[in-house]
Every structure is written in C-alpha cells, then in structure tokens.
Design an enzyme around this catalytic site. Structure first.
Site, mmCIF file in Angstrom:
data_model
loop_
_atom_site.group_PDB
_atom_site.id
_atom_site.type_symbol
_atom_site.label_atom_id
_atom_site.label_comp_id
_atom_site.label_asym_id
_atom_site.label_seq_id
_atom_site.Cartn_x
_atom_site.Cartn_y
_atom_site.Cartn_z
ATOM 1 N N CYS A 70 -2.006 1.798 -2.601
ATOM 2 C CA CYS A 70 -1.730 1.472 -1.197
ATOM 3 C C CYS A 70 -0.277 1.021 -1.124
ATOM 4 C CB CYS A 70 -2.718 0.433 -0.657
ATOM 5 S SG CYS A 70 -2.625 -1.188 -1.448
ATOM 6 N N HIS A 71 0.051 0.075 -0.253
ATOM 7 C CA HIS A 71 1.442 -0.354 -0.132
ATOM 8 C C HIS A 71 1.848 -1.281 -1.283
ATOM 9 C CE1 HIS A 71 5.258 -1.209 1.799
ATOM 10 N NE2 HIS A 71 5.024 -2.494 1.623
#
Length: 123
Positions: A70-71
C-alpha cells in the site's frame, strides 16, 4: 486465547527481487485506491483497492504467492492479516509500501493507468 500471529513481512528490495527471480511468479498486490495507483505504482502491480477487497478477494489466484503493498504498510498489513487468518500461507506484507519502494530507487510508473494495467492475470 492465543496471541496474534506476526504479519509475515519482507522489504521492498526482496519484493522486487522476487518479482524478477521467483519461479512461482508472485503477484505484487497493490491495495491502495485507484487515484493513489495512478500517482505512483510498481510496474506489473495488480490493483485491488482496500475499499473493494472483501468483494474481490475471491478473484485472487490461489496458486501464486501474493506480496501486498500500500502507501506505507498499514492497509497491506491488515490485508495480509486477513488472508493469513483465512488460511493462506503464501502471502507477505511489503514493509514501507510504495513510499519505501520509491525511496529505494526501484522502478515506478506514474500517470494515467494504461489498458490492462493493474488487472489480475487471467486464470
């Protein structure tokens, strides 16, 4: 009551190496939202946003390892936790997410998502 199991985790360099070298053909599963994916993504990553994950989990190939990104690692850790509790043993969290991927100087793509990009492999 048993203690929660630790989330299996690898770093971005190991994830990129597995994408290049692992004969099992792991999938880099990006669980960010489409706007985040368009801003910055790893080449070849598959997009299944967290907001759609529960309705799309059945689409994930059972015969290929998953490396979830993800981020920065929070959403991907939650997805890996869910998948491991559901019985998957071939799934890992990518520590630091796409933030660490970019800082490590690994290949990235930016801008509009091209046709077929981010889609699950046909199977």
């Amino acid at each position: 009551m048993s203690a929660p199991q630790p989330i299996p985790t690898i770093d971005v360099q190991e994830a990129e190496r597995r994408l290049r070298e692992d004969p099992a053909g792991p999938i880099l599963l990006d669980v960010r939202e489409p706007n985040e994916f368009a801003e910055l993504r790893a080449p070849g990553a598959v997009l299944v946003p967290t907001s759609q994950f529960m309705t799309r989990v059945g689409e994930l190939p059972a015969d290929r390892p998953l490396m979830v990104v993800c981020h920065v690692g929070g959403r991907s850790a939650a997805v890996v936790g869910y998948l491991t509790r559901a019985g998957r043993t071939d799934v890992v969290n990518v520590a630091g997410g796409m933030d660490a991927w970019e800082r490590a100087g690994l290949p990235v793509r930016r801008g509009p998502i091209e046709a077929g990009e981010g889609e699950l492999p046909a199977g």
